[in-house]
Design an enzyme around this catalytic site. Structure first.
Site, short mmCIF file in Angstrom:
data_model
loop_
_atom_site.label_atom_id
_atom_site.label_comp_id
_atom_site.label_asym_id
_atom_site.label_seq_id
_atom_site.Cartn_x
_atom_site.Cartn_y
_atom_site.Cartn_z
N LYS A 14 0.85 -1.21 0.00
CA LYS A 14 0.00 0.00 0.00
C LYS A 14 0.88 1.25 0.00
CE LYS A 14 0.71 1.31 4.53
NZ LYS A 14 1.59 2.40 4.89
N ASP A 138 -2.61 -1.21 10.28
CA ASP A 138 -3.06 -1.16 8.88
C ASP A 138 -3.38 -2.53 8.30
OD1 ASP A 138 -0.43 -1.84 8.70
OD2 ASP A 138 0.24 -0.02 7.69
O1 C5P Z 1 -0.12 -0.94 14.83
P1 C5P Z 1 1.28 -1.22 14.46
O2 C5P Z 1 1.84 -2.42 15.19
O3 C5P Z 1 1.53 -1.30 13.00
O4 C5P Z 1 2.12 0.04 14.94
C1 C5P Z 1 3.52 0.05 15.11
C2 C5P Z 1 3.88 1.14 16.08
O5 C5P Z 1 3.61 2.42 15.49
C3 C5P Z 1 3.06 1.11 17.35
O6 C5P Z 1 3.68 0.32 18.34
C4 C5P Z 1 3.03 2.56 17.77
O7 C5P Z 1 4.21 2.89 18.44
C5 C5P Z 1 3.05 3.31 16.44
N1 C5P Z 1 1.70 3.73 16.00
C6 C5P Z 1 1.08 4.79 16.65
N2 C5P Z 1 -0.16 5.19 16.23
C7 C5P Z 1 -0.78 4.60 15.19
C8 C5P Z 1 -0.16 3.53 14.50
C9 C5P Z 1 1.08 3.11 14.94
O8 C5P Z 1 1.63 5.33 17.60
N3 C5P Z 1 -1.96 5.04 14.79
#
Ligand code: C5P
Length: 321
Positions: A14, A138
């Site tokens: 993406k 995502d």
């Molecule tokens: O959700 P995901 O594991 O992909 O996110 C990776 C990191 O990015 C999270 O641990 C967080 O620190 C940060 N993040 C965030 N806010 C979001 C998405 C991700 O702070 N909306």
């Protein structure tokens, strides 16, 4: 002995056509407003499933990835759908990691869509989305594909109409950016006074996208909030963006928290010129946008031997009782 069921699928990457961060939430994540878009760049996954009393999951990944999200996705969906059996997954990575292209998330979503079909189980889109959101912010987007609005921490997705046939060049320099670190650094720069303006600008971009216009087109102020921060830290990325801009793309920007940059082009000639120019300095992927209709139809084709009807979404197993 039960027959082995096999499927070979592609997990698409993406880009974020727009990405704005409103502020930190009580759960530690950040509240986002984003527009996701699937592109033709993809990892390849080969699945083998054999029903058996005990459960075994084996993932062979090239190149290897520690704590692979694919394993967590397989465990989660097998538990939720009461699937028992032996699962083998061969994963060939083509989507660069640490580039904001959602490769790991797409692989995880691919596991959520495929395993229930091979095992004869049915999970609703809502159930799959719940599992997807636990795996990553995502991941739910990849259960939908095409162009979509993302709110909340990015896990709440709403379909938008297709943007039409646009070519996409993705330029990935030799540096990886940690998403968690990028959010931490951005947090210090967020000011609550900017929030209403971000919401207003994003709202108009979302309306434009709902009418089929690429967000960021024609002087709109939507973009990617990570750019300022990332360009400050890696000036070479800023110059790369400027070089893509000179080729007159419809839109150019950082995807996710970087390090990948994308340029959208209307004509094939401009797109070819861009790929030629950047191929000498970075990894360049010459791709195109993939609409939701295409995404769903590809998925139905990949799973064709195992699905009952060609209408349902998510694909429905023909082995389900
Ligand atoms: O959700 P995901 O594991 O992909 O996110 C990776 C990191 O990015 C999270 O641990 C967080 O620190 C940060 N993040 C965030 N806010 C979001 C998405 C991700 O702070 N909306």
């Amino acid at each position: 002995m039960s027959a082995v069921r096999q499927a070979r699928i592609r997990a698409l990457a993406k880009i974020n056509l727009a990405l704005h961060v409103l502020g930190r939430r009580p759960d530690g994540y950040h509240e986002l407003r984003t527009i996701y878009q699937t592109i033709s760049l993809a990892d390849s996954l080969e699945f083998e499933y054999r029903p058996s009393r005990s459960t075994r999951i084996e993932v062979d990944c090239e190149p290897p990835i520690p704590d692979n999200l694919v394993v967590r996705a397989a465990e989660a969906v097998m538990e939720a759908a009461h699937i028992r059996g032996s699962v083998g997954i061969r994963l060939r990575k083509c989507i660069p990691a640490g580039a904001g292209l959602g490769g790991g998330s797409s692989d995880a979503a691919a596991v959520l869509l495929t395993l229930p079909v091979l095992a004869g189980r049915t999970l609703s889109l809502q159930e799959l989305s719940g599992l997807a959101a636990q795996l990553g912010s995502d991941v739910p987007f990849f259960l939908l594909g095409g162009t979509a609005l993302g709110v909340g921490r990015g896990e709440e997705v709403y379909p938008l109409p297709d943007l039409g046939r646009l070519y996409c060049v993705v330029v990935v320099p030799e540096l990886k950016i940690s998403t968690a670190e990028a959010y931490r650094s951005l947090r210090e720069k967020l000011t609550p006074e900017r929030r209403p303006f971000i919401i207003r600008d994003f709202q108009s971009a979302a309306w434009a996208a709902a009418m089929g216009a690429p967000p960021g087109d024609k002087g709109s102020s939507v973009g990617n909030d990570f750019e300022v921060l990332v360009f400050e830290r890696f000036p070479e990325l800023k110059s790369l963006k400027k070089r893509i801009e000179r080729l007159h793309p419809v839109r150019v920007g950082l995807t996710g928290s970087g390090s990948g940059l994308f340029g959208l082009f209307r004509s094939r000639a401009e797109w070819e010129e861009a790929s030629e120019q950047f191929g000498r300095v970075c990894r360049v992927f010459t791709e195109r946008l993939v609409s939701r209709a295409e995404y769903w139809s590809w998925w139905r084709r990949w799973l064709a031997p195992h699905i009952g009807d060609r209408q349902s979404w998510p694909p429905r197993s023909r082995y389900a009782q």
